[in-house]
Design a protein around this motif. Structure first.
Motif, PDB file in Angstrom:
ATOM      1  N   ARG A 238      66.114  16.941  27.631  1.00  0.00           N
ATOM      2  CA  ARG A 238      65.824  15.516  27.498  1.00  0.00           C
ATOM      3  C   ARG A 238      64.498  15.117  28.153  1.00  0.00           C
ATOM      4  O   ARG A 238      64.049  13.983  27.995  1.00  0.00           O
ATOM      5  N   LYS A 239      63.884  16.040  28.877  1.00  0.00           N
ATOM      6  CA  LYS A 239      62.717  15.714  29.686  1.00  0.00           C
ATOM      7  C   LYS A 239      61.569  15.083  28.870  1.00  0.00           C
ATOM      8  O   LYS A 239      61.012  14.062  29.298  1.00  0.00           O
ATOM      9  N   PRO A 240      61.187  15.638  27.703  1.00  0.00           N
ATOM     10  CA  PRO A 240      60.097  15.003  26.948  1.00  0.00           C
ATOM     11  C   PRO A 240      60.419  13.562  26.548  1.00  0.00           C
ATOM     12  O   PRO A 240      59.552  12.684  26.618  1.00  0.00           O
ATOM     13  N   MET A 241      61.668  13.317  26.145  1.00  0.00           N
ATOM     14  CA  MET A 241      62.058  11.968  25.762  1.00  0.00           C
ATOM     15  C   MET A 241      62.046  11.036  26.980  1.00  0.00           C
ATOM     16  O   MET A 241      61.652   9.876  26.893  1.00  0.00           O
ATOM     17  N   VAL A 242      62.468  11.579  28.123  1.00  0.00           N
ATOM     18  CA  VAL A 242      62.449  10.799  29.352  1.00  0.00           C
ATOM     19  C   VAL A 242      61.022  10.430  29.724  1.00  0.00           C
ATOM     20  O   VAL A 242      60.734   9.288  30.112  1.00  0.00           O
ATOM     21  N   MET A 243      60.106  11.390  29.625  1.00  0.00           N
ATOM     22  CA  MET A 243      58.706  11.128  29.965  1.00  0.00           C
ATOM     23  C   MET A 243      58.126  10.046  29.050  1.00  0.00           C
ATOM     24  O   MET A 243      57.390   9.163  29.505  1.00  0.00           O
ATOM     25  N   ALA A 244      58.475  10.101  27.766  1.00  0.00           N
ATOM     26  CA  ALA A 244      58.004   9.073  26.828  1.00  0.00           C
ATOM     27  C   ALA A 244      58.587   7.711  27.206  1.00  0.00           C
ATOM     28  O   ALA A 244      57.880   6.691  27.176  1.00  0.00           O
ATOM     29  N   TYR A 245      59.857   7.683  27.559  1.00  0.00           N
ATOM     30  CA  TYR A 245      60.533   6.435  27.945  1.00  0.00           C
ATOM     31  C   TYR A 245      59.851   5.797  29.159  1.00  0.00           C
ATOM     32  O   TYR A 245      59.573   4.595  29.170  1.00  0.00           O
ATOM     33  N   LEU A 246      59.594   6.602  30.175  1.00  0.00           N
ATOM     34  CA  LEU A 246      58.973   6.080  31.394  1.00  0.00           C
ATOM     35  C   LEU A 246      57.529   5.653  31.149  1.00  0.00           C
ATOM     36  O   LEU A 246      57.072   4.619  31.657  1.00  0.00           O
ATOM     37  N   TRP A 247      56.808   6.435  30.359  1.00  0.00           N
ATOM     38  CA  TRP A 247      55.403   6.112  30.049  1.00  0.00           C
ATOM     39  C   TRP A 247      55.315   4.811  29.264  1.00  0.00           C
ATOM     40  O   TRP A 247      54.500   3.934  29.571  1.00  0.00           O
ATOM     41  N   LEU A 248      56.164   4.660  28.250  1.00  0.00           N
ATOM     42  CA  LEU A 248      56.166   3.417  27.473  1.00  0.00           C
ATOM     43  C   LEU A 248      56.531   2.229  28.353  1.00  0.00           C
ATOM     44  O   LEU A 248      56.019   1.125  28.157  1.00  0.00           O
ATOM     45  N   GLY A 249      57.407   2.452  29.337  1.00  0.00           N
ATOM     46  CA  GLY A 249      57.760   1.385  30.268  1.00  0.00           C
ATOM     47  C   GLY A 249      56.553   0.924  31.067  1.00  0.00           C
ATOM     48  O   GLY A 249      56.359  -0.278  31.274  1.00  0.00           O
ATOM     49  N   GLY A 250      55.734   1.878  31.505  1.00  0.00           N
ATOM     50  CA  GLY A 250      54.507   1.523  32.227  1.00  0.00           C
ATOM     51  C   GLY A 250      53.540   0.747  31.357  1.00  0.00           C
ATOM     52  O   GLY A 250      52.927  -0.236  31.802  1.00  0.00           O
ATOM     53  N   LEU A 251      53.395   1.184  30.108  1.00  0.00           N
ATOM     54  CA  LEU A 251      52.526   0.460  29.165  1.00  0.00           C
ATOM     55  C   LEU A 251      53.028  -0.962  28.951  1.00  0.00           C
ATOM     56  O   LEU A 251      52.254  -1.930  28.955  1.00  0.00           O
ATOM     57  N   GLN A 252      54.338  -1.079  28.760  1.00  0.00           N
ATOM     58  CA  GLN A 252      54.945  -2.393  28.516  1.00  0.00           C
ATOM     59  C   GLN A 252      54.727  -3.317  29.717  1.00  0.00           C
ATOM     60  O   GLN A 252      54.347  -4.472  29.554  1.00  0.00           O
ATOM     61  N   GLU A 253      54.942  -2.808  30.917  1.00  0.00           N
ATOM     62  CA  GLU A 253      54.763  -3.624  32.122  1.00  0.00           C
ATOM     63  C   GLU A 253      53.317  -4.093  32.261  1.00  0.00           C
ATOM     64  O   GLU A 253      53.055  -5.240  32.629  1.00  0.00           O
ATOM     65  N   SER A 254      52.366  -3.188  31.971  1.00  0.00           N
ATOM     66  CA  SER A 254      50.963  -3.578  32.107  1.00  0.00           C
ATOM     67  C   SER A 254      50.574  -4.609  31.052  1.00  0.00           C
ATOM     68  O   SER A 254      49.758  -5.494  31.316  1.00  0.00           O
ATOM     69  N   LEU A 255      51.178  -4.520  29.868  1.00  0.00           N
ATOM     70  CA  LEU A 255      50.883  -5.509  28.822  1.00  0.00           C
ATOM     71  C   LEU A 255      51.482  -6.857  29.178  1.00  0.00           C
ATOM     72  O   LEU A 255      50.848  -7.909  28.973  1.00  0.00           O
ATOM     73  N   VAL A 256      52.697  -6.864  29.715  1.00  0.00           N
ATOM     74  CA  VAL A 256      53.299  -8.127  30.176  1.00  0.00           C
ATOM     75  C   VAL A 256      52.417  -8.780  31.232  1.00  0.00           C
ATOM     76  O   VAL A 256      52.124  -9.972  31.179  1.00  0.00           O
ATOM     77  N   ALA A 257      51.984  -7.982  32.209  1.00  0.00           N
ATOM     78  CA  ALA A 257      51.143  -8.514  33.289  1.00  0.00           C
ATOM     79  C   ALA A 257      49.836  -9.052  32.734  1.00  0.00           C
ATOM     80  O   ALA A 257      49.333 -10.108  33.179  1.00  0.00           O
ATOM     81  N   THR A 258      49.285  -8.367  31.735  1.00  0.00           N
ATOM     82  CA  THR A 258      48.022  -8.805  31.125  1.00  0.00           C
ATOM     83  C   THR A 258      48.188 -10.140  30.415  1.00  0.00           C
ATOM     84  O   THR A 258      47.362 -11.046  30.544  1.00  0.00           O
ATOM     85  N   LEU A 259      49.282 -10.277  29.663  1.00  0.00           N
ATOM     86  CA  LEU A 259      49.493 -11.504  28.903  1.00  0.00           C
ATOM     87  C   LEU A 259      49.849 -12.679  29.816  1.00  0.00           C
ATOM     88  O   LEU A 259      49.625 -13.844  29.452  1.00  0.00           O
ATOM     89  N   MET A 260      50.380 -12.390  30.995  1.00  0.00           N
ATOM     90  CA  MET A 260      50.732 -13.467  31.922  1.00  0.00           C
ATOM     91  C   MET A 260      49.575 -13.834  32.848  1.00  0.00           C
ATOM     92  O   MET A 260      49.656 -14.839  33.569  1.00  0.00           O
ATOM     93  N   ALA A 261      48.521 -13.023  32.847  1.00  0.00           N
ATOM     94  CA  ALA A 261      47.394 -13.277  33.760  1.00  0.00           C
ATOM     95  C   ALA A 261      46.647 -14.553  33.390  1.00  0.00           C
ATOM     96  O   ALA A 261      46.584 -14.935  32.250  1.00  0.00           O
TER      97      ALA A 261
END
Length: 202
Positions: A179-202
């Motif tokens: 499951r490791k590759p899928m987990v890495m994708a999940y966590l990476w996408l979470g980081g992207l999502q968080e940075s996009l939320v922060a960008t849109l709220m700035a």
């Protein structure tokens, strides 16, 4: 900027992505599109009102990922204390689903397509050391935010992540876990999502 969205003047967001990152997100978005399924055929009816009032399904999807993407509006009837209350919840959920799921699916399809088109456009740039820079308008940023959320929900469902405690366990998976590759994708996408939320709220 690599791996993190940053604001653009006048609204919108930008992120640097390398060829591998572009390929991963695009592949996941295509799989999401295939899972959601095609929209109604354009020539299905000569009456535009017929499409406007077309009814969708009344039962939850059988696929667990689709159930996560299109949950019942009135909670889990199995958790209802009384049989009559559970039956009432099922009826309300079925009616709500019948009149909303087609639109919800169309919105998720549009967001996934926006991701694919954006990545196809940026893939033609020369990546260089920092990767190609994807620039999104404010509207495109919101579509990306929706698509990133859908992708994480889909992967989370496959990984059987139900709450934050499950997410904490992902960090401790051994490297040889399938499951490791899928987990890495999940966590990476979470980081992207968080940075996009922060960008849109700035």
């Amino acid at each position: 900027m690599p791996g993190q969205f940053e604001p653009l003047p006048g609204g919108g967001a930008a992120v640097a992505l390398d060829d591998v990152e572009i390929s991963i997100i695009r592949s996941l978005a295509v799989q999401l599109l295939e899972l959601i399924g095609p929209g109604p055929a354009e020539d299905a009816s000569d009456d535009p009102l017929a499409e406007l009032f077309a009814e969708g399904p009344s039962e939850p999807p059988s696929d667990p990922v689709l159930r996560r993407l299109f949950p019942d509006a009135y909670g889990d009837p199995e958790g209802a204390p009384q049989a009559a209350e559970a039956e009432e919840q099922r009826a309300h959920s079925a009616e709500f689903r019948r009149y909303t799921e087609n639109d919800l699916r169309a919105g998720k399809r549009d967001s996934a397509l926006a991701v694919i088109r954006g990545l196809d456009a940026v893939a033609s740039q020369s990546a260089g050391e920092d990767g190609a820079v994807l620039k999104l308008s404010a509207d495109e940023s919101r579509q990306w935010l929706g698509a990133l959320n859908d992708l994480r929900l889909a992967i989370g469902s496959r990984l059987e992540i139900a709450d934050e405690d499950d997410t904490d366990l992902l960090y401790r998976l051994p490297d040889d876990d399938p499951r490791k590759p899928m987990v890495m994708a999940y966590l990476w996408l979470g980081g992207l999502q968080e940075s996009l939320v922060a960008t849109l709220m700035a």
